[in-house]
Scaffold this motif. Sequence first.
Motif, PDB file in Angstrom:
ATOM      1  N   LYS A   1      26.833 -41.555   9.760  1.00 30.17           N
ATOM      2  CA  LYS A   1      26.170 -42.777   9.997  1.00 30.17           C
ATOM      3  C   LYS A   1      26.923 -43.775   9.407  1.00 30.17           C
ATOM      4  CE  LYS A   1      21.142 -43.735   9.300  1.00 30.17           C
ATOM      5  NZ  LYS A   1      19.895 -43.260   8.731  1.00 30.17           N
TER       6      LYS A   1
ATOM      7  N   SER B   1      29.591 -39.413   5.669  1.00 35.98           N
ATOM      8  CA  SER B   1      28.369 -39.450   6.645  1.00 35.98           C
ATOM      9  C   SER B   1      28.819 -39.983   7.874  1.00 35.98           C
ATOM     10  CB  SER B   1      27.323 -40.273   6.116  1.00 35.98           C
ATOM     11  OG  SER B   1      26.393 -40.545   6.917  1.00 35.98           O
TER      12      SER B   1
ATOM     13  N   HIS C   1      24.475 -38.248   1.800  1.00 38.90           N
ATOM     14  CA  HIS C   1      25.375 -37.522   2.557  1.00 38.90           C
ATOM     15  C   HIS C   1      27.041 -37.641   2.328  1.00 38.90           C
ATOM     16  CE1 HIS C   1      21.826 -37.669   5.494  1.00 38.90           C
ATOM     17  NE2 HIS C   1      22.028 -36.535   5.161  1.00 38.90           N
TER      18      HIS C   1
ATOM     19  N   GLU D   1      22.261 -43.943   2.303  1.00 37.68           N
ATOM     20  CA  GLU D   1      23.069 -42.838   2.855  1.00 37.68           C
ATOM     21  C   GLU D   1      24.125 -42.178   2.376  1.00 37.68           C
ATOM     22  OE1 GLU D   1      23.981 -40.737   6.413  1.00 37.68           O
ATOM     23  OE2 GLU D   1      22.255 -41.929   5.959  1.00 37.68           O
TER      24      GLU D   1
END
Length: 429
Positions: A357, A355, A351, A347
């Motif tokens: 997330k 991010s 990003h 991740e």
Amino acid sequence: FYDFSLPDNTKNFSALDSHERRDLRDLKTFTIDPVQAKDLDDAVSIERRSDGYRLYVHIADVDAYVPFKSEVFVEAMKRGTSCYPSHFVLPMLPNRLSNELCSLNEHESKLAKTIMLDVSYAGEVLDMQVFPSLICSDKKMSYDQVNLFLERNVMREDYLPFQQDLLAMNELSQILQSRKFKRGYLAFETSELEVILNSAEIPVEVKEEVMGPANRMIENFMLLANEAVTDYCYFLGLPFVYRNHEAPSLNKLYSLLDTMKKARFRVRKLEELRNQKGYQMYLRSVFQNCSMEERKYISGIFLRSMERACYGDSCFGHFGLALERYATVTSPIRRGSDLFNHAVLSEFFAHGIDSLKMDELREYASLVAPHLAEREMAAEYFEKDVQNYLLQKYANQYLDCTFMATVEFVTKESLYIRTDNNIWGILPL
């Protein structure tokens, strides 16, 4: 297990992973594992440089096939770890993934995450990079054969192209071993028993597994890679599942000193054992002028004084390794903590640190860490139960036989012995 429709050996890796990868297939790379190993999740490469070594630790990029919160990811987290009883494997991931698609098999192009470390001749890490890569292992080696070369200079013909690489790696491993001891690393003398079964699954031999230079080499490289990636992610503030190991409690230290006194070993003041370096110095002082059997016995006493290492989403340090921070990323095929940490790295590569997330990953880490600790303990107990069953089955074949035996230790009630063919037994006094 879930069925997969992924291609066997695709060349169109961009369809599986969109991140920019470094193509390292021309870099001389190989794996070193037990002979029977099929889930090969790490490979290594090395280059000599004017100021030291450049070590590459390549880890199977399982996350490219098992995305965060996919059905297979969730099932892997439920299992928590692969389990290795004496004669079979209960895998965390389906065999199609663990032994084929993700495994860094010989002469196959594979997706990986590479940790590149520049290490000086003094063992200082000068630079570290971690990035997605594409590799191809040139050789699957075994610990036994590499140990033969490093200990006796006996080398198989098909290992000859890697002779200089193995020598350089062994040099670096010795430097890293010295570096560990200087910071306070605890080295216990322990050994594992391996039960050999015949085709009818009847135990026919019990071997004591020996830690050779090849085993130490890979252990040192994986430890260094884990240490470097942990620091990298910690200082970036990324969510991570850490491997924590607390210092021994006061009660356990009291018990340790009491046991050592009864066994007529010299003892230290309690306050001298509260810090890691003092504990290490006491262990090493007791080891002096002791036989290997005595060192194993002493190690058992000290190990019983240690707390159990466990997983957590916060970092509390690792007493046994003498590290302020530690987590693992080098075994994503067989450890749930490593698979989760790979999801975080992927991740971040895709990003960045901001991010959206990351909050979801952070929350997930807090929930899954206690479960992973529980599953690890369950797997260890099960492995030990299976081994004890097989050892009992093996010993039953020799009930009317006579053997030489060594007294391993003594209690008020019993003698604990081991025969020369590795059968353990208890003789009531």
